[in-house]
Design a protein around this motif. Structure first.
Motif, PDB file in Angstrom:
ATOM      1  N   ARG A  70       0.830  -1.203   0.000  1.00 48.63           N
ATOM      2  CA  ARG A  70       0.000   0.000   0.000  1.00 48.63           C
ATOM      3  C   ARG A  70       0.872   1.263   0.000  1.00 48.63           C
ATOM      4  NH1 ARG A  70      -5.154   0.908   0.689  1.00 48.63           N
ATOM      5  NH2 ARG A  70      -5.555  -1.304   1.124  1.00 48.63           N
ATOM      6  N   GLY A  71       0.534   2.172  -0.925  1.00 47.73           N
ATOM      7  CA  GLY A  71       1.185   3.477  -0.951  1.00 47.73           C
ATOM      8  C   GLY A  71       2.395   3.592  -1.857  1.00 47.73           C
ATOM      9  N   ILE A  72       2.828   2.483  -2.502  1.00 45.06           N
ATOM     10  CA  ILE A  72       4.035   2.593  -3.323  1.00 45.06           C
ATOM     11  C   ILE A  72       3.753   2.918  -4.785  1.00 45.06           C
ATOM     12  CG2 ILE A  72       5.206   0.924  -1.832  1.00 45.06           C
ATOM     13  CD1 ILE A  72       5.147  -0.999  -4.290  1.00 45.06           C
ATOM     14  N   SER A  73       2.473   2.934  -5.189  1.00 39.12           N
ATOM     15  CA  SER A  73       2.162   3.113  -6.615  1.00 39.12           C
ATOM     16  C   SER A  73       2.769   4.384  -7.216  1.00 39.12           C
ATOM     17  CB  SER A  73       0.650   3.081  -6.843  1.00 39.12           C
ATOM     18  OG  SER A  73      -0.010   4.058  -6.084  1.00 39.12           O
ATOM     19  N   PRO A  74       2.823   5.538  -6.500  1.00 37.39           N
ATOM     20  CA  PRO A  74       3.454   6.717  -7.112  1.00 37.39           C
ATOM     21  C   PRO A  74       4.952   6.547  -7.356  1.00 37.39           C
ATOM     22  CG  PRO A  74       2.045   7.356  -5.264  1.00 37.39           C
ATOM     23  CD  PRO A  74       2.221   5.875  -5.194  1.00 37.39           C
ATOM     24  N   GLN A  75       5.569   5.572  -6.682  1.00 39.60           N
ATOM     25  CA  GLN A  75       7.009   5.377  -6.809  1.00 39.60           C
ATOM     26  C   GLN A  75       7.382   4.318  -7.839  1.00 39.60           C
ATOM     27  OE1 GLN A  75       8.818   4.987  -2.779  1.00 39.60           O
ATOM     28  NE2 GLN A  75       6.760   5.448  -2.031  1.00 39.60           N
ATOM     29  N   LEU A  76       6.399   3.726  -8.494  1.00 38.01           N
ATOM     30  CA  LEU A  76       6.682   2.698  -9.488  1.00 38.01           C
ATOM     31  C   LEU A  76       7.307   3.317 -10.739  1.00 38.01           C
ATOM     32  CD1 LEU A  76       3.468   0.495  -9.192  1.00 38.01           C
ATOM     33  CD2 LEU A  76       5.709   0.096  -8.161  1.00 38.01           C
ATOM     34  N   LYS A  77       8.353   2.700 -11.229  1.00 38.01           N
ATOM     35  CA  LYS A  77       9.075   3.188 -12.407  1.00 38.01           C
ATOM     36  C   LYS A  77       8.706   2.347 -13.621  1.00 38.01           C
ATOM     37  CE  LYS A  77      13.778   3.732 -14.222  1.00 38.01           C
ATOM     38  NZ  LYS A  77      15.220   3.476 -13.954  1.00 38.01           N
ATOM     39  N   GLU A  78       8.421   3.021 -14.738  1.00 39.26           N
ATOM     40  CA  GLU A  78       8.042   2.328 -15.972  1.00 39.26           C
ATOM     41  C   GLU A  78       9.275   1.971 -16.791  1.00 39.26           C
ATOM     42  OE1 GLU A  78       5.435   4.970 -18.003  1.00 39.26           O
ATOM     43  OE2 GLU A  78       3.702   4.456 -16.798  1.00 39.26           O
ATOM     44  N   VAL A  79       9.328   0.733 -17.247  1.00 35.79           N
ATOM     45  CA  VAL A  79      10.391   0.270 -18.129  1.00 35.79           C
ATOM     46  C   VAL A  79       9.732  -0.549 -19.242  1.00 35.79           C
ATOM     47  CG1 VAL A  79      12.497  -1.096 -18.346  1.00 35.79           C
ATOM     48  CG2 VAL A  79      12.034   0.142 -16.230  1.00 35.79           C
ATOM     49  N   SER A  80      10.103  -0.293 -20.488  1.00 37.53           N
ATOM     50  CA  SER A  80       9.496  -1.048 -21.595  1.00 37.53           C
ATOM     51  C   SER A  80      10.560  -1.538 -22.556  1.00 37.53           C
ATOM     52  CB  SER A  80       8.466  -0.198 -22.347  1.00 37.53           C
ATOM     53  OG  SER A  80       9.072   0.939 -22.909  1.00 37.53           O
ATOM     54  N   GLN A  81      10.309  -2.709 -23.122  1.00 39.81           N
ATOM     55  CA  GLN A  81      11.149  -3.290 -24.165  1.00 39.81           C
ATOM     56  C   GLN A  81      10.286  -3.478 -25.401  1.00 39.81           C
ATOM     57  OE1 GLN A  81      12.577  -6.886 -22.113  1.00 39.81           O
ATOM     58  NE2 GLN A  81      14.643  -6.050 -22.272  1.00 39.81           N
ATOM     59  N   THR A  82      10.721  -2.926 -26.505  1.00 38.54           N
ATOM     60  CA  THR A  82       9.935  -3.031 -27.725  1.00 38.54           C
ATOM     61  C   THR A  82      10.869  -3.099 -28.923  1.00 38.54           C
ATOM     62  OG1 THR A  82       8.110  -2.081 -28.997  1.00 38.54           O
ATOM     63  CG2 THR A  82       9.719  -0.536 -28.036  1.00 38.54           C
TER      64      THR A  82
ATOM     65  N   THR B 265       7.068  -3.105 -17.994  1.00 39.38           N
ATOM     66  CA  THR B 265       7.385  -3.508 -16.627  1.00 39.38           C
ATOM     67  C   THR B 265       7.299  -2.321 -15.684  1.00 39.38           C
ATOM     68  OG1 THR B 265       8.866  -5.264 -17.425  1.00 39.38           O
ATOM     69  CG2 THR B 265       9.149  -4.552 -15.150  1.00 39.38           C
ATOM     70  N   LEU B 266       6.769  -2.589 -14.491  1.00 38.69           N
ATOM     71  CA  LEU B 266       6.785  -1.610 -13.416  1.00 38.69           C
ATOM     72  C   LEU B 266       7.753  -2.094 -12.350  1.00 38.69           C
ATOM     73  CD1 LEU B 266       2.988  -0.762 -13.097  1.00 38.69           C
ATOM     74  CD2 LEU B 266       4.776   0.699 -14.012  1.00 38.69           C
ATOM     75  N   GLU B 267       8.650  -1.202 -11.938  1.00 34.48           N
ATOM     76  CA  GLU B 267       9.667  -1.555 -10.959  1.00 34.48           C
ATOM     77  C   GLU B 267       9.531  -0.718  -9.693  1.00 34.48           C
ATOM     78  OE1 GLU B 267      13.462  -1.041 -12.780  1.00 34.48           O
ATOM     79  OE2 GLU B 267      13.305  -2.844 -14.024  1.00 34.48           O
ATOM     80  N   TYR B 268       9.945  -1.330  -8.588  1.00 37.09           N
ATOM     81  CA  TYR B 268      10.016  -0.610  -7.313  1.00 37.09           C
ATOM     82  C   TYR B 268      11.362  -0.929  -6.693  1.00 37.09           C
ATOM     83  CZ  TYR B 268       8.986   0.854  -2.524  1.00 37.09           C
ATOM     84  OH  TYR B 268       9.027   1.470  -1.300  1.00 37.09           O
ATOM     85  N   ASN B 269      12.134   0.110  -6.408  1.00 35.70           N
ATOM     86  CA  ASN B 269      13.493  -0.077  -5.877  1.00 35.70           C
ATOM     87  C   ASN B 269      14.319  -1.001  -6.779  1.00 35.70           C
ATOM     88  OD1 ASN B 269      13.065   1.616  -3.729  1.00 35.70           O
ATOM     89  ND2 ASN B 269      12.682  -0.012  -2.242  1.00 35.70           N
ATOM     90  N   ASN B 270      14.170  -0.779  -8.108  1.00 37.23           N
ATOM     91  CA  ASN B 270      14.929  -1.518  -9.130  1.00 37.23           C
ATOM     92  C   ASN B 270      14.580  -3.001  -9.206  1.00 37.23           C
ATOM     93  OD1 ASN B 270      16.453   0.782  -9.948  1.00 37.23           O
ATOM     94  ND2 ASN B 270      17.788   0.516  -8.163  1.00 37.23           N
ATOM     95  N   SER B 271      13.479  -3.411  -8.593  1.00 37.19           N
ATOM     96  CA  SER B 271      13.012  -4.793  -8.698  1.00 37.19           C
ATOM     97  C   SER B 271      11.649  -4.805  -9.372  1.00 37.19           C
ATOM     98  CB  SER B 271      12.900  -5.437  -7.313  1.00 37.19           C
ATOM     99  OG  SER B 271      14.163  -5.562  -6.712  1.00 37.19           O
ATOM    100  N   PRO B 272      11.426  -5.711 -10.343  1.00 41.82           N
ATOM    101  CA  PRO B 272      10.142  -5.763 -11.038  1.00 41.82           C
ATOM    102  C   PRO B 272       8.992  -6.088 -10.099  1.00 41.82           C
ATOM    103  CG  PRO B 272      11.805  -7.060 -12.186  1.00 41.82           C
ATOM    104  CD  PRO B 272      12.383  -6.709 -10.851  1.00 41.82           C
TER     105      PRO B 272
END
Length: 400
Positions: free
Chosen positions: A332-344, A362-369
């Protein structure tokens, strides 16, 4: 003109190599899934459930299959009345398939009549509706009703038990063994982890909800009164059912499902000292999950769903679609901190197969998917044959 053709050919070769390298990269998706599980555990400390007294427990979010908390969840215990949940599942499959109706009646056999307590005191050759039998094993734990169901569904209890074990294998219940449909034989065993898989499957049958939530009812024209041992259906908001019982040998046990903050939770506990501790343990698990986790639906950027050009194919472009519309569980509460990464890839090379992964988001949090969404080809695209090549050539020449 010759130089132009050579230039176009070289571009196609470069793009083909790029696509090949991309496809190799996407083969690591299994690793990404493991990393996602690790990220969930990393962001979900279990100290909040340290006060749970059960010898073995598990809490699962049923929509995603995510294990939120567990302790000794693979420890084997006698399954006892939990056998009725598998008995119920096999019956539900027959009802869902149209082979059996709730208004149908089954005939009581000598075997069913001879069952030990708990029972609803069925008489030999008595006819009883499937509706009442379902009440007898969901609200109550009636052994004679379970045997009557087994014989009515499969012709004999032995054949029904074979089907119970086959279903357990298909659900991945690797440590569960069924010796009868009632749970009275000591050879019946299961685990908290296995039961969470069974409850997850059983929860999908919506017509069961009224039975599983019932606190008090009667069957056989009032001759037998049923009181639900799962007291949480009456005392705790959001509970949607399943089963509870107490045993001198393994203590108080329960499988309880509940809807909490958009999550569908299943708690399984074995070996509590008494009913009160069992209910308190389950409530602690539900409370901890509600405060610590939330559901999250990743929103994939529209640009990642745009058509991708195809070289050497019958079609010039590949239409894309989401493989699934994922629902994930995050802290709970980490969604604003999720980082977007895409491979295309800027282009694909024919043949392209329907369902082929073309883009990964991919969505990452603290560099982990945390989650990976696959974007796949909507249709097959075959290699371009000579006739299609001639048609395309003429088409392109006409455009000049």
């Amino acid at each position: 003109m010759l130089k132009r053709k050579i230039f176009v050919y070289l571009i196609c070769v470069v793009l083909a190599i790029s696509v090949h390298l991309f496809c190799i990269g996407t083969s690591a998706s299994g690793t990404d899934e493991k990393n996602a599980e690790q990220a969930l555990k990393t962001t979900s400390p279990q100290q909040d459930v340290s006060g749970v007294t059960a010898k073995s427990f598990i809490l699962v979010e049923m929509q995603t299959g995510k294990i939120l908390y567990e302790r000794q969840a693979d420890t084997v215990f006698r399954s006892l009345h939990f056998n009725k949940l598998m008995t119920l599942l096999l019956l539900c499959e027959k009802i869902q398939g149209g082979d059996i109706d709730l208004n149908d009646t089954f005939t009581v056999s000598n075997r069913a009549n001879s069952c030990k307590d708990p029972q609803i005191w069925l008489e030999i050759n008595e006819k009883i509706s499937v509706d009442e039998l379902v009440k007898a094993i969901t609200v109550g734990n009636a052994n004679d009703a379970a045997v009557t169901i087994a014989e009515g569904v499969s012709g004999s209890e032995q054949r029904f038990v074979e089907n119970m074990n086959a279903k357990a294998r298909s659900l991945g219940m690797g440590k569960t063994v069924y010796a009868d449909c009632t749970g009275t034989d000591p050879a019946n065993v299961t685990t908290a982890g296995d039961l969470s898989k069974l409850c997850t499957k059983l929860e999908k049958y919506d017509f069961l909800a009224p039975y599983l939530k019932t606190w008090l009812t009667t069957v056989r024209n009032g001759k037998a009164e049923l009181v639900n041992n799962n007291t949480l259906v009456r005392t705790y908001g959001g509970v949607s059912g399943m089963k509870a019982f107490s045993s001198d040998k393994i203590g108080s046990c329960g499988c309880v499902t509940a809807d909490k903050n958009g999550m569908k939770l299943c708690a399984v506990v074995f070996g509590c000292a008494d009913k009160q501790k069992r209910d308190n343990d389950i409530k602690k698990l539900f409370k901890a999950a509600s405060e610590e986790f939330q559901t999250f639906v990743p929103k994939v950027p529209e640009k990642l769903l745009e058509n991708i050009p195809v070289t050497g194919g019958e079609k010039l472009e590949c239409e894309l679609e989401l493989e699934t519309r994922p629902l994930v569980i995050i802290k709970r509460g980490i969604s604003p901190q999720l980082k977007e990464v895409s491979q295309t890839s800027e282009t694909l090379t024919a043949p392209v197969r329907k369902g082929q992964v073309c883009v990964q988001y991919t969505l990452e949090y603290n560099n982990s998917p945390v989650c990976t969404v696959n974007i796949v080809a909507k249709d097959n695209i075959e290699k371009m044959n000579w006739l299609m090549g001639v048609k395309k050539l003429i088409y392109n020449l006409l455009k000049l």
